[in-house]
Enzyme design. Sequence first.
Site, PDB file in Angstrom:
ATOM      1  N   HIS A   1       0.833  -1.211   0.000  1.00 18.76           N
ATOM      2  CA  HIS A   1       0.000   0.000   0.000  1.00 18.76           C
ATOM      3  C   HIS A   1       0.864   1.256   0.000  1.00 18.76           C
ATOM      4  O   HIS A   1       1.765   1.388   0.830  1.00 18.76           O
ATOM      5  CB  HIS A   1      -0.918   0.007   1.227  1.00 18.76           C
ATOM      6  CG  HIS A   1      -1.974  -1.042   1.155  1.00 18.76           C
ATOM      7  ND1 HIS A   1      -3.199  -0.800   0.599  1.00 18.76           N
ATOM      8  CD2 HIS A   1      -1.977  -2.339   1.537  1.00 18.76           C
ATOM      9  CE1 HIS A   1      -3.923  -1.912   0.653  1.00 18.76           C
ATOM     10  NE2 HIS A   1      -3.189  -2.861   1.220  1.00 18.76           N
ATOM     11  N   PRO A   2       0.548   2.190  -0.899  1.00 21.92           N
ATOM     12  CA  PRO A   2       1.285   3.456  -0.919  1.00 21.92           C
ATOM     13  C   PRO A   2       0.803   4.368   0.209  1.00 21.92           C
ATOM     14  O   PRO A   2      -0.292   4.169   0.738  1.00 21.92           O
ATOM     15  CB  PRO A   2       0.926   4.055  -2.277  1.00 21.92           C
ATOM     16  CG  PRO A   2      -0.461   3.541  -2.534  1.00 21.92           C
ATOM     17  CD  PRO A   2      -0.475   2.140  -1.945  1.00 21.92           C
TER      18      PRO A   2
ATOM     19  N   ALA B   1      -9.361   4.039   2.608  1.00 20.99           N
ATOM     20  CA  ALA B   1      -9.554   5.426   2.174  1.00 20.99           C
ATOM     21  C   ALA B   1     -10.798   5.612   1.308  1.00 20.99           C
ATOM     22  O   ALA B   1     -11.235   6.748   1.112  1.00 20.99           O
ATOM     23  CB  ALA B   1      -8.319   5.899   1.405  1.00 20.99           C
TER      24      ALA B   1
END
Length: 170
Positions: A73-74, A123
């Site tokens: 995951h960034p 998110a």
Amino acid sequence: MTTTSTPPGLARFNHLEEREARAALHEACASTEWARRLSAARPYATAEDLYAASDAAMAELTAGDLQEAMAGHPPIGRPKPGDPTSAREQRGMAGASEELRTELLELNLAYQEKFGHVFLICATGRTGEQMRDAVKERIGNSPEQEREIVRTELGKINRIRLARLVEEDA
């Protein structure tokens, strides 16, 4: 009497070769163990069966497995270039001000310094402000508390990504 048919994407997933199934699952979650468990439990009769298997596998991941999953995951506010999944999931940052982006970068760095990994949150559907507020709230957690929150957030992300997999048309 009503019958439900297997969604096309789920039927396709159920019939993939093992290597292909694990590759498809790896797109949803970078944990090798999670992908192994889900692939091995095929075939799934319903999408809900797949989601339940995902939740069960997520609950049993070790700290190392979670670390591997998080590595895929960034950071929030910096989706991987050319990756439509991370861009779609972080859409709430699209219109964020430069001030908010800078603040989130600083918070991400502080979080990473404390916990040793990126701040992870589901998110999807969140605004940049909501994500910033979540980092501020969670940075005070103990590593143990945070690991369990991350496990829950990964589970949410995996469900969203698996839903896309099983709903895909050929």
